[in-house]
Design a protein around this motif. Structure first.
Motif, PDB file in Angstrom:
ATOM      1  N   TYR A 119       0.769  -1.171   0.083  1.00 29.75           N
ATOM      2  CA  TYR A 119       0.175  -0.107   0.037  1.00 29.75           C
ATOM      3  C   TYR A 119       0.774   1.276  -0.051  1.00 29.75           C
ATOM      4  O   TYR A 119       0.191   2.433  -0.018  1.00 29.75           O
ATOM      5  N   VAL A 123      -1.129   6.819  -4.338  1.00 27.94           N
ATOM      6  CA  VAL A 123      -2.728   6.516  -3.949  1.00 27.94           C
ATOM      7  C   VAL A 123      -3.087   6.281  -2.520  1.00 27.94           C
ATOM      8  O   VAL A 123      -3.779   6.749  -1.872  1.00 27.94           O
ATOM      9  N   ARG A 124      -2.171   5.368  -1.961  1.00 29.53           N
ATOM     10  CA  ARG A 124      -2.332   4.816  -0.513  1.00 29.53           C
ATOM     11  C   ARG A 124      -0.856   4.847  -0.099  1.00 29.53           C
ATOM     12  O   ARG A 124       0.003   4.209   0.124  1.00 29.53           O
ATOM     13  N   ARG A 125      -0.658   6.157   0.634  1.00 30.75           N
ATOM     14  CA  ARG A 125       0.295   6.374   1.466  1.00 30.75           C
ATOM     15  C   ARG A 125       0.661   6.035   2.739  1.00 30.75           C
ATOM     16  O   ARG A 125      -0.164   6.793   3.763  1.00 30.75           O
ATOM     17  N   ASP A 137      -4.308   7.307   5.819  1.00 27.78           N
ATOM     18  CA  ASP A 137      -5.562   8.195   5.777  1.00 27.78           C
ATOM     19  C   ASP A 137      -6.510   7.827   4.674  1.00 27.78           C
ATOM     20  O   ASP A 137      -7.591   7.825   4.947  1.00 27.78           O
ATOM     21  N   ASP A 138      -5.883   7.596   3.574  1.00 26.72           N
ATOM     22  CA  ASP A 138      -7.106   7.341   2.350  1.00 26.72           C
ATOM     23  C   ASP A 138      -7.899   6.309   2.611  1.00 26.72           C
ATOM     24  O   ASP A 138      -8.937   6.416   1.926  1.00 26.72           O
ATOM     25  N   ILE A 139      -7.537   5.588   3.304  1.00 25.89           N
ATOM     26  CA  ILE A 139      -8.520   4.373   3.713  1.00 25.89           C
ATOM     27  C   ILE A 139      -9.185   4.072   5.191  1.00 25.89           C
ATOM     28  O   ILE A 139      -9.739   3.324   5.468  1.00 25.89           O
ATOM     29  N   ARG A 161     -15.700   7.456   6.204  1.00 27.08           N
ATOM     30  CA  ARG A 161     -15.118   8.620   4.939  1.00 27.08           C
ATOM     31  C   ARG A 161     -15.039   9.954   5.827  1.00 27.08           C
ATOM     32  O   ARG A 161     -14.086  10.605   5.500  1.00 27.08           O
ATOM     33  N   ASP A 165      -9.879  12.174   7.273  1.00 25.00           N
ATOM     34  CA  ASP A 165      -8.873  13.102   7.243  1.00 25.00           C
ATOM     35  C   ASP A 165      -7.941  13.104   8.241  1.00 25.00           C
ATOM     36  O   ASP A 165      -8.406  13.121   9.760  1.00 25.00           O
TER      37      ASP A 165
END
Length: 211
Positions: A119, A123-125, A137-139, A161, A165
């Motif tokens: 990951y 996109v998924r940091r 954070d993104d997921i 969702r 953040d």
């Protein structure tokens, strides 16, 4: 919700809960009310209702278990009674999976390497919060650790969702204060527990950690 009657000493089979990032974990959809969570887990014991954050008194949690007196899941609700955060106990919680990768009860170093391999991308940091706890954070995922009889194992903490953040930020994110306490993923300011020995917290009078 199951009552405390009929307790046995047999460890039940731990359910497998697939994580759909930002939307649901197993039978629990982010945004559910507390009553909807209870209905979604009819087999669970409700062990405790508690204040989850000293600075936001409207945030509360339910401690649920698949055996009487054995915590397995902590579900957190915002001021309008919406489920926004779910944490799975490392020793007794559901086996939370993300795209086939098991997140619960893993050796931290092994899971950390796997998460980075799968990951760590634009996109998924994968990032680390101020006290060294990793997540994405993104997921809406934070990976915590927990002391168990089998050693230090992973405890996934997931948010929906609307609350994702900066969720890995233990100062400014949405994850309740009580979920950041205890064993830390990495040593922070010379200690692998928080609050570290001798540290004076600024919690308001009357609030104590619920577990």
């Amino acid at each position: 919700m199951v009552s405390g009657a009929g307790e046995t000493t047999t460890e039940p089979v731990r359910p497998v809960w697939a994580l759909t990032p930002l939307e649901r974990v197993g039978p629990l959809h982010f945004g559910m009310s507390a009553d909807e969570v209870r209905a979604a887990l009819p087999e669970a014991f409700e062990l405790k209702c508690f204040s989850a954050d000293p600075f936001y008194p409207d945030i509360y949690g339910l401690q649920l278990g698949f055996r009487s007196a054995v915590p397995a899941v902590h579900a957190y609700f915002d001021r309008v009674d919406r489920l926004f955060c779910v944490a799975a106990d490392a020793a007794h919680g559901p086996r939370v999976t993300l795209e086939g990768l098991e997140l619960t009860g893993r050796v931290p170093a092994v899971l950390e390497d796997t998460v980075f391999d799968l990951y760590s991308s634009p996109v998924r940091r994968v990032s680390y919060g101020p006290r060294g706890n990793p997540g994405i954070d993104d997921i809406g995922m934070v990976l915590r650790v927990q002391d168990t009889a089998g050693g230090v194992l992973t405890r996934p903490v997931l948010v929906g969702r609307e609350w994702a953040d900066r969720c890995t930020d233990d100062w400014e994110g949405s994850v309740p204060e009580c979920e950041w306490l205890g064993r830390q993923w990495r040593v922070f300011e010379g200690s692998d527990v928080w609050p570290r020995p001798g540290y004076a917290t600024n919690w308001p009078p009357g609030w104590t950690p619920p577990f």
